[in-house]
Design a protein around this motif. Sequence first.
Motif, PDB file in Angstrom:
ATOM      1  N   THR A  31      -5.615  18.337  30.980  1.00 61.54           N
ATOM      2  CA  THR A  31      -6.767  17.379  30.932  1.00 61.54           C
ATOM      3  C   THR A  31      -8.013  17.627  32.013  1.00 61.54           C
ATOM      4  N   TYR A  35     -11.627  18.281  30.970  1.00 59.37           N
ATOM      5  CA  TYR A  35     -12.529  17.461  31.356  1.00 59.37           C
ATOM      6  C   TYR A  35     -13.642  18.471  32.120  1.00 59.37           C
ATOM      7  N   LYS A  38     -15.640  20.388  29.312  1.00 57.16           N
ATOM      8  CA  LYS A  38     -16.396  19.313  28.423  1.00 57.16           C
ATOM      9  C   LYS A  38     -17.937  19.031  29.277  1.00 57.16           C
ATOM     10  N   TRP A  59     -17.357   9.281  26.988  1.00 55.54           N
ATOM     11  CA  TRP A  59     -16.744  10.186  26.022  1.00 55.54           C
ATOM     12  C   TRP A  59     -15.375   9.642  25.519  1.00 55.54           C
ATOM     13  N   GLU A  61     -13.011  11.094  24.285  1.00 52.17           N
ATOM     14  CA  GLU A  61     -11.822  11.770  24.564  1.00 52.17           C
ATOM     15  C   GLU A  61     -11.258  11.384  25.796  1.00 52.17           C
ATOM     16  N   ARG A 128     -13.363   6.852  16.972  1.00 57.73           N
ATOM     17  CA  ARG A 128     -12.655   7.810  17.636  1.00 57.73           C
ATOM     18  C   ARG A 128     -11.305   7.206  18.204  1.00 57.73           C
ATOM     19  N   ARG A 129     -11.506   6.233  18.994  1.00 59.37           N
ATOM     20  CA  ARG A 129     -10.438   5.662  19.777  1.00 59.37           C
ATOM     21  C   ARG A 129      -9.427   4.897  18.780  1.00 59.37           C
ATOM     22  N   ILE A 132      -7.449   8.024  18.012  1.00 64.15           N
ATOM     23  CA  ILE A 132      -6.702   8.420  18.976  1.00 64.15           C
ATOM     24  C   ILE A 132      -5.398   7.293  19.212  1.00 64.15           C
TER      25      ILE A 132
END
Length: 237
Positions: A31, A35, A38, A59, A61, A128-129, A132
């Motif tokens: 991750t 990051y 990104k 973000w 993500e 998006r969340r 997820i």
Amino acid sequence: MIEKINLENVLFLDIETVPEQENFTLLDEETKLLYDLKTQYQRKDGQSPDEFYERAGIWAEFGKIICLSVGYFTFKGDIRHFRVTSFHGDEIKILKDFNNLLNNHFNQPQHILCGHNAKEFDFPFMARRMIINNIAIPPKLNLFGKKPWEVPHIDTMELWKFGDFKSYTSLRLLTKILGIPSPKGDIDGSQVGHVYYVEKDIDRIVTYCEKDVIAVAQILLRMRREDLLIDEEIIHV
């Protein structure tokens, strides 16, 4: 067009987000690398991903929702009220409670969601969340297959653009030039992570988020050339 919208059909909203972990060191190695990749074009020269991690909340993500505030108008004859409430704490519970609100009370074709810069940030971040966190996306946020005129969203920043795609106008600036009381209190968006993780004061964040929701409603009223809300008309529930 906006003058024809029934205000009782509009759900105003705002979210506050923070990095998913308190600091960069708590991320696993993959991750951290992701990051780094990104954010490589957003960071200043020489700025490390660790130093830039305070921005991770923008973000989906790498961030999470810690507060989601909503507001809606009610009318009884000549009496107008704007009711404001918030979901905060555990992100999964926030998203599920918001889902229930949409599915049970704002699920009809005439119902509209409204926020400031919400088409670019709030709406996609929430969707998006939800993915997820393995939560079903409600129809009001699921835009797949919809034509532009079928999207049940109003964005006050988009309204202010009048087709000018190169312009970003903050909520604070727009309220200032329109003569609306500023929504900003003792904190701003850049401080939310510190208030959440260090000060552990969620109540300050809820107050900040609810002020933004009220400000968005005021902007829409102003664009419709209607009287602004006064304190006596705002009810926190």
